[in-house]
Motif scaffolding. Structure first.
Motif, PDB file in Angstrom:
ATOM      1  N   UNK A  98       0.854  -1.176   0.000  1.00  0.00           N
ATOM      2  CA  UNK A  98       0.000   0.000   0.000  1.00  0.00           C
ATOM      3  C   UNK A  98       0.895   1.232   0.000  1.00  0.00           C
ATOM      4  N   UNK A  99       0.675   2.098  -0.980  1.00  0.00           N
ATOM      5  CA  UNK A  99       1.466   3.322  -1.062  1.00  0.00           C
ATOM      6  C   UNK A  99       0.541   4.521  -0.932  1.00  0.00           C
ATOM      7  N   UNK A 100       1.085   5.602  -0.418  1.00  0.00           N
ATOM      8  CA  UNK A 100       0.367   6.865  -0.317  1.00  0.00           C
ATOM      9  C   UNK A 100       1.067   7.874  -1.209  1.00  0.00           C
ATOM     10  N   UNK A 101       0.277   8.721  -1.851  1.00  0.00           N
ATOM     11  CA  UNK A 101       0.847   9.753  -2.709  1.00  0.00           C
ATOM     12  C   UNK A 101      -0.095  10.942  -2.765  1.00  0.00           C
ATOM     13  N   UNK A 102       0.421  12.050  -3.289  1.00  0.00           N
ATOM     14  CA  UNK A 102      -0.382  13.251  -3.475  1.00  0.00           C
ATOM     15  C   UNK A 102      -0.709  13.354  -4.959  1.00  0.00           C
ATOM     16  N   UNK A 103      -2.001  13.451  -5.267  1.00  0.00           N
ATOM     17  CA  UNK A 103      -2.401  13.543  -6.676  1.00  0.00           C
ATOM     18  C   UNK A 103      -2.250  14.981  -7.182  1.00  0.00           C
ATOM     19  N   UNK A 104      -2.663  15.227  -8.437  1.00  0.00           N
ATOM     20  CA  UNK A 104      -2.502  16.542  -9.064  1.00  0.00           C
ATOM     21  C   UNK A 104      -3.266  17.645  -8.347  1.00  0.00           C
ATOM     22  N   UNK A 105      -4.369  17.282  -7.690  1.00  0.00           N
ATOM     23  CA  UNK A 105      -5.151  18.290  -6.967  1.00  0.00           C
ATOM     24  C   UNK A 105      -4.730  18.398  -5.504  1.00  0.00           C
ATOM     25  N   UNK A 106      -3.549  17.899  -5.185  1.00  0.00           N
ATOM     26  CA  UNK A 106      -2.935  17.999  -3.850  1.00  0.00           C
ATOM     27  C   UNK A 106      -3.714  17.250  -2.769  1.00  0.00           C
ATOM     28  N   UNK A 107      -4.392  16.176  -3.132  1.00  0.00           N
ATOM     29  CA  UNK A 107      -5.097  15.318  -2.181  1.00  0.00           C
ATOM     30  C   UNK A 107      -4.309  14.031  -1.971  1.00  0.00           C
ATOM     31  N   UNK A 108      -4.319  13.555  -0.720  1.00  0.00           N
ATOM     32  CA  UNK A 108      -3.651  12.286  -0.434  1.00  0.00           C
ATOM     33  C   UNK A 108      -4.488  11.131  -0.962  1.00  0.00           C
ATOM     34  N   UNK A 109      -3.827  10.197  -1.587  1.00  0.00           N
ATOM     35  CA  UNK A 109      -4.475   8.996  -2.111  1.00  0.00           C
ATOM     36  C   UNK A 109      -3.682   7.788  -1.647  1.00  0.00           C
ATOM     37  N   UNK A 110      -4.364   6.663  -1.500  1.00  0.00           N
ATOM     38  CA  UNK A 110      -3.693   5.395  -1.225  1.00  0.00           C
ATOM     39  C   UNK A 110      -4.043   4.423  -2.330  1.00  0.00           C
ATOM     40  N   UNK A 111      -3.079   3.580  -2.637  1.00  0.00           N
ATOM     41  CA  UNK A 111      -3.281   2.595  -3.686  1.00  0.00           C
ATOM     42  C   UNK A 111      -2.551   1.320  -3.286  1.00  0.00           C
ATOM     43  N   UNK A 112      -3.183   0.190  -3.563  1.00  0.00           N
ATOM     44  CA  UNK A 112      -2.566  -1.100  -3.289  1.00  0.00           C
ATOM     45  C   UNK A 112      -2.028  -1.677  -4.593  1.00  0.00           C
TER      46      UNK A 112
END
Length: 150
Positions: A98-112
């Protein structure tokens, strides 16, 4: 008489602190490193990479209960020389990261992310009675790998 009790009290505290340092010095931490790979037929294989035993004591770490395991998770089991289970813990599926990142709109997202191959480590307080460990698929008794400790 007051001086005698003062010296006697100092001597006892020194002896106690020496005994505590001897007990703490006997603690060992075990580091185990493995690689895991999903084979073409859907099974998983685990390869032992290395182990390291160092002096020290781990802080208490809350482990997830084995009852909370799901398909894909692993069970780590410590055994003594008579094959008696000393300790078990759940290892969440190491092939799912599971990784966390900041998308283009500066929101935190998680993805497996599902991996076919990765490395994972196990760190635990070494029990002096531990002779070997096994790693098994969750809900199966058949170990994927057995590692000799002492």
């Amino acid at each position: 008489m007051i001086c005698f009790s003062f010296f006697y009290g100092c001597k006892n505290s020194k002896a106690i602190s020496e005994n505590q340092s001897e007990i703490q010095g006997a603690s060992k931490i075990l580091f185990l490193n493995y690689s895991i790979e999903k084979t073409l037929n859907g099974k998983r294989t685990i390869q032992f990479i290395n182990k390291k035993i160092v002096d020290g004591k781990l802080k208490p770490i809350p482990f997830e209960s084995i009852e909370n395991g799901i398909v894909g998770d692993l069970i780590f089991t410590e055994f003594d020389k008579k094959s008696k289970v000393l300790h078990q813990l759940l290892i969440k599926n190491p092939l799912f990261k599971t990784i966390e990142y900041v998308d283009d709109s500066k929101n935190f997202k998680t993805e497996t992310i599902k991996l076919d191959k990765t490395q994972f480590s196990i760190r635990l307080q070494l029990n002096s009675n531990t002779k070997y460990i096994t790693i098994s698929n969750f809900a199966e008794n058949d170990p994927l790998i057995k590692t000799q400790i002492n």
